[in-house]
Scaffold this active site. Structure first.
Site, PDB file in Angstrom:
ATOM      1  N   ASN A 152       1.232   7.444  -1.228  1.00  0.00           N
ATOM      2  CA  ASN A 152       0.558   8.538  -1.983  1.00  0.00           C
ATOM      3  C   ASN A 152      -0.610   9.263  -1.071  1.00  0.00           C
ATOM      4  O   ASN A 152      -0.914  10.193  -1.238  1.00  0.00           O
ATOM      5  CB  ASN A 152       0.167   8.131  -3.499  1.00  0.00           C
ATOM      6  CG  ASN A 152      -0.877   6.953  -3.419  1.00  0.00           C
ATOM      7  OD1 ASN A 152      -0.934   6.285  -2.536  1.00  0.00           O
ATOM      8  ND2 ASN A 152      -1.440   6.605  -4.517  1.00  0.00           N
ATOM      9  N   GLU A 249      -4.512  -3.894  -3.783  1.00  0.00           N
ATOM     10  CA  GLU A 249      -4.944  -2.622  -4.542  1.00  0.00           C
ATOM     11  C   GLU A 249      -3.292  -2.368  -5.414  1.00  0.00           C
ATOM     12  O   GLU A 249      -2.834  -1.545  -4.466  1.00  0.00           O
ATOM     13  CB  GLU A 249      -5.375  -1.625  -3.759  1.00  0.00           C
ATOM     14  CG  GLU A 249      -6.923  -1.870  -3.197  1.00  0.00           C
ATOM     15  CD  GLU A 249      -7.886  -1.770  -4.418  1.00  0.00           C
ATOM     16  OE1 GLU A 249      -7.617  -1.403  -5.441  1.00  0.00           O
ATOM     17  OE2 GLU A 249      -9.125  -2.087  -3.998  1.00  0.00           O
ATOM     18  N   CYS A 283      -3.053   5.814  -8.388  1.00  0.00           N
ATOM     19  CA  CYS A 283      -2.916   4.622  -8.874  1.00  0.00           C
ATOM     20  C   CYS A 283      -3.966   4.438 -10.424  1.00  0.00           C
ATOM     21  O   CYS A 283      -3.697   3.839 -11.134  1.00  0.00           O
ATOM     22  CB  CYS A 283      -3.140   3.579  -7.827  1.00  0.00           C
ATOM     23  SG  CYS A 283      -4.902   3.873  -7.086  1.00  0.00           S
ATOM     24  N   GLU A 461     -12.299  -2.570  -2.346  1.00  0.00           N
ATOM     25  CA  GLU A 461     -12.413  -1.543  -1.376  1.00  0.00           C
ATOM     26  C   GLU A 461     -13.928  -0.931  -1.237  1.00  0.00           C
ATOM     27  O   GLU A 461     -14.095  -0.871  -2.667  1.00  0.00           O
ATOM     28  CB  GLU A 461     -11.086  -0.994  -1.196  1.00  0.00           C
ATOM     29  CG  GLU A 461     -10.035  -1.689  -1.033  1.00  0.00           C
ATOM     30  CD  GLU A 461      -8.811  -0.724  -0.363  1.00  0.00           C
ATOM     31  OE1 GLU A 461      -8.174   0.013  -0.954  1.00  0.00           O
ATOM     32  OE2 GLU A 461      -8.239  -1.240   0.818  1.00  0.00           O
TER      33      GLU A 461
HETATM   34  P1  NAD Z   1       5.557  -0.605  -2.860  1.00  0.00           P
HETATM   35  O1  NAD Z   1       5.072  -1.644  -3.458  1.00  0.00           O
HETATM   36  O2  NAD Z   1       6.796  -0.140  -3.029  1.00  0.00           O
HETATM   37  O3  NAD Z   1       5.153  -0.358  -1.441  1.00  0.00           O
HETATM   38  C1  NAD Z   1       3.859  -0.747  -0.775  1.00  0.00           C
HETATM   39  C2  NAD Z   1       4.071  -1.110   0.637  1.00  0.00           C
HETATM   40  O4  NAD Z   1       4.289  -2.511   0.753  1.00  0.00           O
HETATM   41  C3  NAD Z   1       4.910  -0.249   1.416  1.00  0.00           C
HETATM   42  O5  NAD Z   1       4.359  -0.221   2.818  1.00  0.00           O
HETATM   43  C4  NAD Z   1       6.246  -1.227   1.578  1.00  0.00           C
HETATM   44  O6  NAD Z   1       6.881  -0.978   2.651  1.00  0.00           O
HETATM   45  C5  NAD Z   1       5.350  -2.473   1.518  1.00  0.00           C
HETATM   46  N1  NAD Z   1       6.268  -3.745   1.086  1.00  0.00           N
HETATM   47  C6  NAD Z   1       7.470  -3.829   0.143  1.00  0.00           C
HETATM   48  N2  NAD Z   1       7.736  -4.849   0.180  1.00  0.00           N
HETATM   49  C7  NAD Z   1       6.984  -5.892   0.847  1.00  0.00           C
HETATM   50  C8  NAD Z   1       7.155  -7.367   1.081  1.00  0.00           C
HETATM   51  N3  NAD Z   1       7.913  -8.161   0.611  1.00  0.00           N
HETATM   52  N4  NAD Z   1       6.252  -7.599   2.094  1.00  0.00           N
HETATM   53  C9  NAD Z   1       5.227  -6.953   2.481  1.00  0.00           C
HETATM   54  N5  NAD Z   1       5.404  -5.719   2.485  1.00  0.00           N
HETATM   55  C10 NAD Z   1       5.997  -5.127   1.523  1.00  0.00           C
HETATM   56  O7  NAD Z   1       4.695   0.762  -3.424  1.00  0.00           O
HETATM   57  P2  NAD Z   1       4.821   2.413  -3.282  1.00  0.00           P
HETATM   58  O8  NAD Z   1       6.013   2.662  -4.076  1.00  0.00           O
HETATM   59  O9  NAD Z   1       4.418   2.675  -1.837  1.00  0.00           O
HETATM   60  O10 NAD Z   1       3.427   2.972  -3.959  1.00  0.00           O
HETATM   61  C11 NAD Z   1       3.244   3.174  -5.195  1.00  0.00           C
HETATM   62  C12 NAD Z   1       2.372   2.032  -5.860  1.00  0.00           C
HETATM   63  O11 NAD Z   1       1.041   1.690  -5.233  1.00  0.00           O
HETATM   64  C13 NAD Z   1       1.915   2.195  -7.334  1.00  0.00           C
HETATM   65  O12 NAD Z   1       2.266   1.104  -8.197  1.00  0.00           O
HETATM   66  C14 NAD Z   1       0.460   2.643  -7.167  1.00  0.00           C
HETATM   67  O13 NAD Z   1      -0.130   2.326  -8.220  1.00  0.00           O
HETATM   68  C15 NAD Z   1       0.151   1.580  -6.066  1.00  0.00           C
HETATM   69  N6  NAD Z   1      -1.102   2.393  -5.445  1.00  0.00           N
HETATM   70  C16 NAD Z   1      -2.213   1.394  -5.707  1.00  0.00           C
HETATM   71  C17 NAD Z   1      -3.561   2.128  -5.221  1.00  0.00           C
HETATM   72  C18 NAD Z   1      -4.819   1.194  -5.609  1.00  0.00           C
HETATM   73  O14 NAD Z   1      -5.794   1.381  -4.978  1.00  0.00           O
HETATM   74  N7  NAD Z   1      -4.870   0.418  -6.382  1.00  0.00           N
HETATM   75  C19 NAD Z   1      -3.320   3.137  -4.502  1.00  0.00           C
HETATM   76  C20 NAD Z   1      -2.164   3.982  -4.267  1.00  0.00           C
HETATM   77  C21 NAD Z   1      -1.138   3.049  -4.579  1.00  0.00           C
END
Ligand code: NAD
Length: 487
Positions: A152, A249, A283, A461
């Site tokens: 995002n 996060e 998020c 962060e």
């Molecule tokens: P996701 O969890 O599907 O993927 C996040 C990242 O993790 C990607 O780069 C992915 O390739 C990687 N990944 C996936 N499986 C992995 C593994 N087993 N080991 C290591 N890396 C792995 O999330 P998304 O769909 O890209 O993003 C949306 C989510 O992120 C939402 O739940 C949102 O709330 C959260 N988010 C949180 C924040 C925050 O600051 N708290 C900010 C932005 C988004």
């Protein structure tokens, strides 16, 4: 192709390709057009990234902190000077409208680099008086840190992780989300141009398995993930096996509480910001909007009036206020939640359908959606949707709303709109969340800590709080003699 980078990865100060890696496409969400084709990192490239990062880190850690800070501040200036070009790339990568990316992405990344560049020279330990003898502590870097990003905010996430990591004397290997691989490469190029040594900030591309390989690599000291809760659980467990440090996060389902005495226009504006910005893909969004009964009718009326006139369209048109979702998969997921809201008996006051956006019929657009009459047990009130879908719930009393707001596994954020300041602080004290807002929503300046509690995360962060998560304490006891030995 419209946004093809020189190569998929940036390792040891240069772009690099290994065509043996699995191919994946980067798609412009507004049109469905393939704008870049990349390869996931092979095990050889992952190894190269770790080796070069370790080498760079050893030299970087012994630089004077003020010199490290200077590199980060130079990178911040370069980002600001190229804000438009970087914002256009962010829009291509994510589909977010230029109206947003010009003010919220590269600019936020630059502020993080500027902030941590500025405090790099102030990261110190303490001396401890032991009565003659004394001890001192140093805040030392962890080593090679891995950053893993969500889709995002690709530029912001890369900078929010790189800036404190590098300021503290670490190196970083960053793996962007496979959905938005382009912006982190620009951050790497700019850091390098600003004087970061080769290998200090490497970008490797790929899906989950590449992230997993990095998290499990014995040369890695820390992992900072921005992503969903299920991914966070996997990454945290894998990091635990090597006793690596983590920052997590993760997702949220945050409550936004609007009391009868709130300023109506501010409350409506805050709720819209907390649900529709970035097409709801934030998020910390306040997706459970609890509205007290006395203000309910007026709130819903203004909410519908103001939501109806949100301008959707070509994200590159600066007058456009809302773009598409990031991918076809995310659109399908959000449409599924809209259908479940209707099926479970919430009333859809507005939106939920596919808007007609001329020239962008193949884009992943969905109308901003408002549900009222939502109850605590409905799926749309329990699960993170990550789309422009607001759930409005009714409440009567302060005690009742606090209890209901806390009845979730998540704890990222929360908001309160009220004219009664004692109540605002009292309610914030009782809400289980890491980041809270009073009479505003979703502002996350680098100066303040950001992060969640419960299933929404570990660590913080931004701000000085991030320093603790990118350093460890080394303690030295100094004996002033004589040694008091019984032997
Ligand atoms: P996701 O969890 O599907 O993927 C996040 C990242 O993790 C990607 O780069 C992915 O390739 C990687 N990944 C996936 N499986 C992995 C593994 N087993 N080991 C290591 N890396 C792995 O999330 P998304 O769909 O890209 O993003 C949306 C989510 O992120 C939402 O739940 C949102 O709330 C959260 N988010 C949180 C924040 C925050 O600051 N708290 C900010 C932005 C988004």
């Amino acid at each position: 192709m419209r946004a093809q980078p020189k190569a998929s990865h940036f390792i040891d100060g240069a772009f690099i390709e290994d065509k043996a890696g699995e191919v994946f496409d980067c798609i412009y969400p507004a049109t469905g057009e393939v704008i870049a084709r990349l390869h996931a990192a092979t095990p050889e490239l992952i190894e190269k990234a770790v080796v070069s990062a370790a080498r760079a880190q050893a030299d970087w850690a012994v630089l004077k902190p003020v010199e490290r800070g200077r590199v980060l501040r130079r990178a911040a200036d370069l980002i600001m000077a190229r804000n438009r070009e970087l914002s256009e790339l962010e829009t291509l990568d994510t589909g977010k409208p230029l109206q947003e990316t010009l003010v919220a992405d590269a600019t936020s990344g630059a502020e993080a680099l500027e902030f941590f560049g500025g405090i790099a020279a102030t990261i110190n330990g303490e001396t401890i008086n032991l009565g003659g003898d004394f001890a001192y502590t140093k805040r030392v870097p962890l080593g090679v840190c891995v950053g893993i990003g969500a889709w995002n905010y690709p530029t912001q996430i890369a900078c929010w992780k790189a800036a404190p990591a590098l300021a503290c004397g670490n190196a970083m290997i960053f793996k962007p989300s496979e959905t938005t691989p382009l912006c982190a490469l620009k951050v790497a190029e700019i850091l390098h141009e600003a004087g970061a040594p080769a290998g200090l900030f490497n970008v490797v591309q790929g899906m989950g398995p590449v992230g997993r390989a990095l998290v499990n690599h014995p040369g890695v000291a820390k992992v900072s993930l921005t992503g969903s809760v299920p991914t966070g659980q996997k990454v945290y467990a894998a990091a635990a096996a090597g006793l690596r440090n983590v920052t997590m996060e993760l997702g949220g389902k945050s409550p936004l509480i609007i009391f009868d005495d709130a300023n109506l226009e501010d409350a409506v504006g805050g709720a819209m910001l907390g649900n529709f910005y970035s097409s709801g893909q934030v998020c910390s969004n306040g997706t459970r909007v609890f509205v007290q009964s006395g203000i309910r009718e007026a709130f819903l009326k203004r909410l519908v009036e103001r939501t109806r006139v949100i301008r959707m369209g070509d994200p590159m048109d600066e007058d456009v206020q809302m773009g598409p979702l990031v991918s076809a998969a995310q659109l399908e997921k959000v449409q599924g939640f809209v259908a479940s809201g209707k099926a479970e008996g919430a009333s859809c006051l507005l939106g939920g359908g596919t808007p007609q956006v001329q020239g962008f019929e193949a884009g992943y657009f969905i109308e901003p959606t408002v549900f009222s009459g939502v109850t605590d047990t409905m799926t749309i009130a329990r699960e993170e949707i990550f789309g422009p879908v607001m759930s409005v719930l009714d409440f009567e009393t302060e005690d009742e709303v606090v209890e209901r707001a806390n009845a979730t596994e998540f704890g990222l954020s929360a908001g309160v709109f009220t004219a009664d300041l004692s109540r605002a602080h009292r309610v914030c004290d009782r809400l289980q969340a890491g980041t809270l807002w009073i009479n505003t929503y979703n502002l996350a300046p680098v100066e303040m800590p950001f992060g969640g509690t419960k299933m929404s995360g570990v660590g913080r962060e931004n701000s000085r709080a991030a320093i603790a998560h990118y350093t460890e304490i080394k303690t030295v006891y100094v004996g002033m003699g004589p040694v008091d030995s019984p032997y």
